[in-house]
Scaffold this active site. Structure first.
Site, PDB file in Angstrom:
ATOM      1  N   LYS A  75     -31.372 -44.328 -27.286  1.00 11.22           N
ATOM      2  CA  LYS A  75     -30.312 -44.985 -28.049  1.00 11.22           C
ATOM      3  C   LYS A  75     -30.580 -45.003 -29.542  1.00 11.22           C
ATOM      4  O   LYS A  75     -29.834 -45.623 -30.311  1.00 11.22           O
ATOM      5  CB  LYS A  75     -30.111 -46.416 -27.525  1.00 11.22           C
ATOM      6  CG  LYS A  75     -29.687 -46.443 -26.055  1.00 11.22           C
ATOM      7  CD  LYS A  75     -29.199 -47.806 -25.624  1.00 11.22           C
ATOM      8  CE  LYS A  75     -28.741 -47.779 -24.167  1.00 11.22           C
ATOM      9  NZ  LYS A  75     -28.121 -49.046 -23.740  1.00 11.22           N
TER      10      LYS A  75
ATOM     11  N   PHE B 178     -32.751 -55.080 -26.628  1.00  7.80           N
ATOM     12  CA  PHE B 178     -33.508 -55.835 -25.626  1.00  7.80           C
ATOM     13  C   PHE B 178     -33.451 -55.074 -24.306  1.00  7.80           C
ATOM     14  O   PHE B 178     -32.459 -54.400 -24.009  1.00  7.80           O
ATOM     15  CB  PHE B 178     -32.929 -57.238 -25.438  1.00  7.80           C
ATOM     16  CG  PHE B 178     -33.600 -58.280 -26.280  1.00  7.80           C
ATOM     17  CD1 PHE B 178     -34.450 -59.221 -25.723  1.00  7.80           C
ATOM     18  CD2 PHE B 178     -33.368 -58.331 -27.647  1.00  7.80           C
ATOM     19  CE1 PHE B 178     -35.081 -60.184 -26.508  1.00  7.80           C
ATOM     20  CE2 PHE B 178     -33.991 -59.289 -28.442  1.00  7.80           C
ATOM     21  CZ  PHE B 178     -34.846 -60.218 -27.862  1.00  7.80           C
TER      22      PHE B 178
ATOM     23  N   ASN C 286     -23.658 -62.168 -15.034  1.00  6.71           N
ATOM     24  CA  ASN C 286     -25.090 -62.104 -14.751  1.00  6.71           C
ATOM     25  C   ASN C 286     -25.725 -63.448 -15.089  1.00  6.71           C
ATOM     26  O   ASN C 286     -25.038 -64.386 -15.506  1.00  6.71           O
ATOM     27  CB  ASN C 286     -25.748 -60.961 -15.529  1.00  6.71           C
ATOM     28  CG  ASN C 286     -25.521 -61.087 -17.021  1.00  6.71           C
ATOM     29  OD1 ASN C 286     -25.988 -62.032 -17.655  1.00  6.71           O
ATOM     30  ND2 ASN C 286     -24.802 -60.127 -17.609  1.00  6.71           N
TER      31      ASN C 286
ATOM     32  N   LYS D 173      -4.473 -63.872  -7.433  1.00  9.76           N
ATOM     33  CA  LYS D 173      -5.733 -64.073  -6.742  1.00  9.76           C
ATOM     34  C   LYS D 173      -5.850 -63.150  -5.538  1.00  9.76           C
ATOM     35  O   LYS D 173      -4.913 -63.019  -4.738  1.00  9.76           O
ATOM     36  CB  LYS D 173      -5.835 -65.536  -6.289  1.00  9.76           C
ATOM     37  CG  LYS D 173      -7.118 -65.858  -5.540  1.00  9.76           C
ATOM     38  CD  LYS D 173      -7.128 -67.320  -5.094  1.00  9.76           C
ATOM     39  CE  LYS D 173      -8.379 -67.605  -4.252  1.00  9.76           C
ATOM     40  NZ  LYS D 173      -8.390 -69.005  -3.777  1.00  9.76           N
TER      41      LYS D 173
ATOM     42  N   ASP E  72     -21.209 -48.546 -24.651  1.00  5.72           N
ATOM     43  CA  ASP E  72     -22.598 -48.880 -24.991  1.00  5.72           C
ATOM     44  C   ASP E  72     -22.652 -49.403 -26.423  1.00  5.72           C
ATOM     45  O   ASP E  72     -22.726 -48.638 -27.381  1.00  5.72           O
ATOM     46  CB  ASP E  72     -23.478 -47.642 -24.837  1.00  5.72           C
ATOM     47  CG  ASP E  72     -24.963 -47.986 -24.853  1.00  5.72           C
ATOM     48  OD1 ASP E  72     -25.335 -48.928 -25.574  1.00  5.72           O
ATOM     49  OD2 ASP E  72     -25.736 -47.308 -24.167  1.00  5.72           O
ATOM     50  N   ILE E  73     -22.629 -50.720 -26.564  1.00  8.18           N
ATOM     51  CA  ILE E  73     -22.575 -51.340 -27.890  1.00  8.18           C
ATOM     52  C   ILE E  73     -23.799 -50.984 -28.713  1.00  8.18           C
ATOM     53  O   ILE E  73     -23.700 -50.598 -29.884  1.00  8.18           O
ATOM     54  CB  ILE E  73     -22.448 -52.872 -27.749  1.00  8.18           C
ATOM     55  CG1 ILE E  73     -21.154 -53.234 -27.019  1.00  8.18           C
ATOM     56  CG2 ILE E  73     -22.495 -53.534 -29.133  1.00  8.18           C
ATOM     57  CD1 ILE E  73     -21.043 -54.710 -26.672  1.00  8.18           C
TER      58      ILE E  73
ATOM     59  N   LYS F  37     -35.335 -46.244 -23.499  1.00  7.48           N
ATOM     60  CA  LYS F  37     -34.151 -46.823 -24.135  1.00  7.48           C
ATOM     61  C   LYS F  37     -34.269 -46.774 -25.655  1.00  7.48           C
ATOM     62  O   LYS F  37     -33.292 -46.513 -26.360  1.00  7.48           O
ATOM     63  CB  LYS F  37     -33.982 -48.273 -23.656  1.00  7.48           C
ATOM     64  CG  LYS F  37     -32.682 -48.936 -24.048  1.00  7.48           C
ATOM     65  CD  LYS F  37     -32.570 -50.305 -23.368  1.00  7.48           C
ATOM     66  CE  LYS F  37     -31.250 -50.992 -23.712  1.00  7.48           C
ATOM     67  NZ  LYS F  37     -31.125 -52.306 -23.032  1.00  7.48           N
TER      68      LYS F  37
END
Length: 398
Positions: free
Chosen positions: A333, A315, A200, A279, A298-299, A329
């Site tokens: 969590k 975050f 990302n 590859k 999910d850390i 969230k």
């Protein structure tokens, strides 16, 4: 206070006087060029301490004056900072006492540039300024006005009173003194084959700024970082990882031994179920390619569920419904706080030097306005320390 060789060195004498008036203890370091403008005796009289100019001082007990000085200081301010001094500090050179002092400094560093307007506007000078900012250095000025060379423009060192007030107002409190802070930063890379991966746009800048801010606040910092193009914060324990699985292992293993966890990393939500050993080749008769992805662990949620859990801050980077998603969230969590920001709207976030945050906790929130990420990080660290102390106080009285 470190004084480099420019005509603005005469202002530094007044700065020493003002700092002493505020109750600060000041020790002065001068380059040889600075001593051509102002006598060391002037600074000795104003500071009440001997002036230092030699890298290796035979009068020091261990001949390591730069280490002794930098361990003594709560704040290092370089005023004036010439273009040459900025260049040396930004590139990590250490060929005199001032530059070596900067390189060894673990305390907050403030820099007040002073130079000719053409030198200030030079591309390489601006690149050096940006590099110093990325290292957590706080830049004061310069100002616009008449210069000793007869020209007019930006490059005048800020006035001593303005610098003094800034130092008194912004010298960070040691709100995390003695605490251990674990921070994750940057993206992860999930390999498709030996040459390709899914990732990302996270630059890691916010996480690294938080690490620097936590260090300034007195914390012992462990930084778990995905692949980024940033210099690691001085004195942080850096753990470099690449994949979401590696980041999970590093964080879950370290979290119970820390007081605070800040999950600023942009961890991949999914990774390829199969990583090809060779590859992946383009096939002439194949117009599409199907990849099967599997959800990563999910850390953030797992840290929040630990028996000996740290104060856990998440975050959320969102493209729409920011507040709704962030609050969901936070609850889902079981987080203590969540810092949310917009992305994809030219409002900071990924790859930007600036950002703004909406911070939420149970029954409360605070908006942190758009600003430089280093300043934003200091504001968030202060808020985290405040909320953690409040939560601990409530638990102790329950």
């Amino acid at each position: 206070m470190a004084v480099s060789g420019g005509i603005a060195a005469y202002k530094s004498a007044e700065l020493v006087r003002l700092l002493r008036k505020q109750g600060a203890k000041v020790r002065v370091v001068m380059t040889r060029s600075a001593m051509q403008f102002v006598s060391p005796l002037t600074f000795q009289a104003l500071s009440g301490n001997p002036v230092h100019s030699e890298l290796l001082d035979a009068d020091e007990e261990n001949s390591m004056g730069h280490i002794n000085l930098v361990r003594w200081a709560d704040v290092l301010v370089i005023a004036p900072a010439t273009a040459n001094t900025l260049a040396k500090c930004s590139h990590g050179l250490a060929d005199d006492l001032l530059s070596t002092l900067y390189l060894a400094a673990t305390c907050p560093v403030y820099v007040a540039p002073a130079m000719n307007q053409a030198m200030w506007h030079k591309t390489v000078t601006q690149e050096n300024i940006q590099k110093l900012k990325s290292h957590g250095v706080i830049i004061i000025g310069p100002e616009q006005g008449d210069q000793a060379c007869g020209e007019t423009g930006f490059g005048r060192m800020s006035e001593p009173l303005a610098i003094c007030n800034r130092l008194m107002d912004e010298t960070p409190t040691r709100c995390l003194s003695g605490l251990k802070v674990l921070i994750s930063a940057g993206p992860t890379r999930e390999p498709l084959d030996p040459v390709r991966y899914i990732t990302n746009r996270s630059s890691g800048k916010m996480g690294y700024a938080l690490a620097n801010a936590a260090l300034k606040a007195g914390a012992k910092v462990t930084l778990v970082s995905g692949p980024v193009m940033l210099s690691p914060p001085v004195n942080a324990d850096l753990i470099s990882v690449e994949t979401a699985a590696q980041m999970h292992a590093a964080i879950i293993g370290k979290a119970p031994a820390h007081d605070i966890y800040i999950g600023a990393a942009a961890v991949a939500d999914y990774s390829p179920m199969i990583t090809e050993q060779g590859k992946i080749k383009k096939q002439d008769d194949q117009t599409t390619l199907t990849l099967t992805l599997q959800k990563t662990r999910d850390i953030l949620a797992e840290v929040a569920q630990l028996v000996n859990r740290p104060f856990t801050v998440g975050f959320a980077a969102e493209t729409h419904d920011l507040e709704q998603y962030a609050k969901d969230k936070l609850t889902r969590k079981n987080l203590d706080m969540i810092a949310a920001n917009w992305v994809g709207r030219d409002l900071g976030g990924f790859d930007s030097e600036q950002n703004a945050l909406q911070v939420f906790w149970k029954n409360g929130q605070k908006n942190l306005a758009m600003t430089d990420k280093n300043q934003l990080a200091e504001q968030l660290i202060s808020l985290i320390a405040e909320r953690r102390e409040y939560e601990r106080g409530n638990k102790n009285t329950a």
